[in-house]
Structure formats: structure tokens, C-alpha cells
Design an enzyme around this catalytic site. Structure first.
Site, PDB file in Angstrom:
ATOM      1  N   LYS A 124      -5.077   3.068   3.715  1.00  0.00           N
ATOM      2  CA  LYS A 124      -6.248   2.560   2.998  1.00  0.00           C
ATOM      3  C   LYS A 124      -7.237   3.690   2.723  1.00  0.00           C
ATOM      4  CE  LYS A 124      -5.582  -2.117   4.730  1.00  0.00           C
ATOM      5  NZ  LYS A 124      -5.740  -3.008   5.884  1.00  0.00           N
ATOM      6  N   VAL A 169      -6.899  -2.715  -0.175  1.00  0.00           N
ATOM      7  CA  VAL A 169      -7.920  -2.317   0.798  1.00  0.00           C
ATOM      8  C   VAL A 169      -8.966  -3.427   0.866  1.00  0.00           C
ATOM      9  CG1 VAL A 169      -9.533  -0.516   1.513  1.00  0.00           C
ATOM     10  CG2 VAL A 169      -7.594   0.076   0.055  1.00  0.00           C
ATOM     11  N   GLY A 215      -1.089 -14.420  12.360  1.00  0.00           N
ATOM     12  CA  GLY A 215      -0.377 -13.986  11.155  1.00  0.00           C
ATOM     13  C   GLY A 215      -1.021 -12.831  10.397  1.00  0.00           C
ATOM     14  N   LYS A 240       0.807  -1.226   0.000  1.00  0.00           N
ATOM     15  CA  LYS A 240       0.000   0.000   0.000  1.00  0.00           C
ATOM     16  C   LYS A 240       0.839   1.275   0.000  1.00  0.00           C
ATOM     17  CE  LYS A 240      -1.670  -1.718   3.762  1.00  0.00           C
ATOM     18  NZ  LYS A 240      -1.782  -3.133   3.856  1.00  0.00           N
ATOM     19  N   GLU A 299       1.005  -6.598  10.825  1.00  0.00           N
ATOM     20  CA  GLU A 299       2.175  -6.205  10.036  1.00  0.00           C
ATOM     21  C   GLU A 299       3.431  -6.672  10.778  1.00  0.00           C
ATOM     22  OE1 GLU A 299       2.050  -4.367   6.974  1.00  0.00           O
ATOM     23  OE2 GLU A 299      -0.052  -4.884   7.184  1.00  0.00           O
TER      24      GLU A 299
HETATM   25  N1  HSE Z   1      -2.038  -5.773   8.974  1.00  0.00           N
HETATM   26  C1  HSE Z   1      -3.109  -5.542   8.049  1.00  0.00           C
HETATM   27  C2  HSE Z   1      -4.425  -5.730   8.777  1.00  0.00           C
HETATM   28  C3  HSE Z   1      -2.984  -6.482   6.892  1.00  0.00           C
HETATM   29  O1  HSE Z   1      -4.390  -6.181   9.927  1.00  0.00           O
HETATM   30  O2  HSE Z   1      -5.473  -5.405   8.241  1.00  0.00           O
HETATM   31  C4  HSE Z   1      -3.867  -6.135   5.733  1.00  0.00           C
HETATM   32  O3  HSE Z   1      -3.628  -4.868   5.224  1.00  0.00           O
END
Ligand code: HSE
Length: 333
Positions: free
Chosen positions: A225, A153, A207, A126, A210
Site C-alpha cells: 500500500k 489502499v 474475515g 495490490k 489475507e
Molecule cells: N488483509 C488486508 C487488511 C485486507 O487486513 O487490511 C485489505 O487490504
């Protein structure tokens, strides 16, 4: 070969591997559309190239290497995107490197380089779009290539496609739960009354967070986003103009909400006057966003002809990989 497309996969972490596995699983279906050959795979340290294309078996073997492990292969080279382009000339560049909201790198330079080499770009990263949306789109137009970004997004839910399909509406506002990590954490905190640190550990275990979880908790991910959605609506805003309030919630805040029949959600918003923000909000249980729990994402879109609410997956690796593949198919067709 007629309809042959050469693809480079840049970034080989969890999304990169899931995408490559998905390519092998769907290869029968993809063959009906085009002859798609993965000619390059790169991680943060090294790259492997094969002008004739890796076989499904070779791709699966690559997926089994440890993280940043491409360099351990005897045939690998140091990562060098210029060399990659000169040796294998990909038609489609799939950018799956991690987001860096300070510089956009390495994704930004990789994408610019790909476009200048007349490759279509598909990105799940992004940051380059959040920082340079209009410049990248202009550059792509000039070079007659496309940029696919529907995975950036609500990965897994066709929000961007939906917004592009209602161009005659006037969108007045977007309020959304756009970050799965923080929504999962808040759901765990409301349901199990665990502290934020424990909720973060659980989000990391599944998982979804980030690699640097501050990108989720400080609102960078949601803000990026919002910037992308705003640009899709042709309203240019800058990442630094999105007001971000980090998520900091105590169990006492949760207890108070439960007493008053409210829910705390981490909301990203875009309003008609151009105001954009990401902040924790107390929502009434009647709000359509209030019941969106766990790793689900949702957006409430206010338009002049009524409100649209879209709820769905957001950003899990399998869902994101599917959207990346749909973008690859989209630029191929
Ligand atoms: N770390 C992001 C989330 C991953 O938790 O939405 C997807 O963009």
C-alpha cells in the site's frame, strides 16, 4: 447497444462474490448510467461465459457455489484467459485474484493481457501494482485504457482520490495504519490482554485477514500500500525497498505500553527522503493514529501547508466491493 459495457470478473473469492452481489443490488442505479453485462466469471479453476450477459438471478446462483466451485457447473470451461477474451471480448476487466508479492501472478499477466486486449482494468489485487506500477500505467496509456485501483489502499475510504486532488501540495510524509488485520489484533491485545495467536484467530474469524496471514503480519500488505501511495504521488519506489519489520508483540510489551500511556501500532510510512518502512511503533496517546482502533485504517499526511488526517474503513469485503464498483463506474463514464 449504445452504452453497453461487458465486464469480466476474474477472481471469485469473498471480494469477487461481494462485488457480484453488489452489482445485482445496485442494478437499478447502474442501468441509469449504462447497460452493464457480466459476460464472464472466473475462479482459480474454471470459468463460465455468457456473451449476452448473466441475469441477476444467475449471478446470485454463482455466488452460492462453494469456493473454487465454478468448474462443477456443466457449462463451465477450464480457466483460460485467452479463450475468455476471444469468446466474450470484455470492455472492463475486474481483477480480484489474491495478492502474490513474489511474482504478482496470476494478477499481473491477467492485467497485461486485458490491457493488450484494450479492456479497462479495475483491480483490488495490490500485488501487480506494487511490483509494476509504472509499467502497467504506461501500457494502459499506450492502449488508451484506464486502470482503476482505488480499492487497493484503505478500501472504503477515498484516500487515493484525496491524494490526487491535492496535486499542488508538497506531501512530505505519510504515516498510516494501513492494515486492518494487524490493527484489529493490536486493539484486541491492548483491550483484552490476549496473546497474539488468539488475536490472529479472531481477525481470521471476521474475515479480514489475507488467506496467508503472513502477508498481514510480515508487513507485505502495508508495504504494498505504501508503494502504491508513493506511485500515486509520482515517486517511484520498489516493494523490496520498503523496510519491513514483522509484527511480533508480547503481552509484556502491551503491559509496558499501558503503564506508560502509549499504544503499539503497526505503522507504514513514507518519508520525504524516499525512506519507506513498515514497523511496530509505540505511539503516545496524543498521536492522532493512537486512537484508531479495530479494523479502521488511518493516515496522517504531512504537507507543506499543514497536516491532514484521514480515518476510515480499510479493506473489508463490502467496502472494497463498493470501491471496485465505483472504479467500474468511473471507467464507464
Ligand atoms: N488483509 C488486508 C487488511 C485486507 O487486513 O487490511 C485489505 O487490504
Amino acid at each position: 447497444l449504445l452504452n453497453e459495457r461487458k465486464i469480466a470478473v476474474i477472481g471469485f473469492g469473498s471480494i469477487g462474490r461481494t462485488f457480484v452481489r453488489l452489482l445485482t443490488e445496485k442494478s437499478h442505479y447502474i442501468k441509469k448510467l449504462a447497460e452493464l453485462r457480466v459476460v464472464a466469471v472466473a475462479d482459480s479453476k474454471g470459468m463460465v461465459l455468457k456473451p449476452s450477459g448473466f441475469s441477476d438471478y444467475e449471478l446470485i446462483k454463482l455466488c452460492e457455489l462453494p469456493r473454487s466451485g465454478l468448474r462443477s457447473l456443466p457449462e463451465s470451461l477450464d480457466l483460460d484467459i485467452d479463450l475468455l477474451y476471444s469468446k466474450v471480448q470484455p470492455d472492463i476487466h475486474v481483477e480480484l485474484t489474491p495478492a502474490n508479492y513474489e511474482t504478482g501472478e496470476p494478477g499481473l499477466s491477467n492485467i497485461v493481457n486485458a490491457i493488450n486486449n484494450h479492456a479497462h482494468v479495475v483491480t483490488a489485487n495490490k500485488a501487480p501494482l506494487a511490483l509494476r506500477f509504472s509499467e502497467l500505467m504506461d501500457l494502459a496509456r499506450k492502449n488508451e485504457v484506464k486502470i482503476g485501483f482505488r480499492s487497493t489502499v484503505m478500501g472504503g475510504t477515498p484516500l487515493i482520490d484525496m491524494l490526487l486532488s491535492i496535486r499542488s501540495y508538497s506531501v512530505e510524509s505519510i504515516h498510516g495504519i494501513l492494515n486492518a488485520t494487524t490493527n484489529f489484533m493490536l486493539t484486541e491485545m491492548h483491550e483484552k490482554l490476549i496473546p497474539m495467536e488468539e488475536a490472529l484467530r479472531r481477525a481470521q474469524a471476521i474475515g479480514i485477514a489475507e488467506r496467508d496471514p503472513r502477508l498481514d503480519l510480515d508487513g507485505w500488505d502495508s508495504a504494498a500500500k505504501i508503494v502504491i501511495l508513493s506511485n500515486v504521488l509520482r515517486r517511484e519506489i520498489k516493494l523490496q525497498n520498503v523496510i519491513r519489520e514483522p509484527l511480533k508483540v508480547e503481552l509484556s510489551d502491551i503491559a509496558e505500553c499501558l503503564r506508560n500511556n502509549n499504544v503499539i501500532k503497526y505503522v507504514g510510512a513514507l518519508e520525504l527522503d524516499g525512506k519507506a518502512y513498515v514497523k511496530p511503533m509505540k505511539l503516545s496517546r496524543r498521536d492522532p493514529l493512537a486512537g484508531v482502533d479495530g479494523t479502521l485504517n488511518a493516515v496522517r499526511i504531512g504537507t507543506t501547508i499543514g497536516e491532514i488526517t484521514l480515518v476510515g474503513k480499510g479493506g473489508g469485503r463490502v467496502e472494497t466491493a463498493h470501491n471496485v464498483l465505483d472504479d467500474v463506474i468511473g471507467v464507464m463514464l
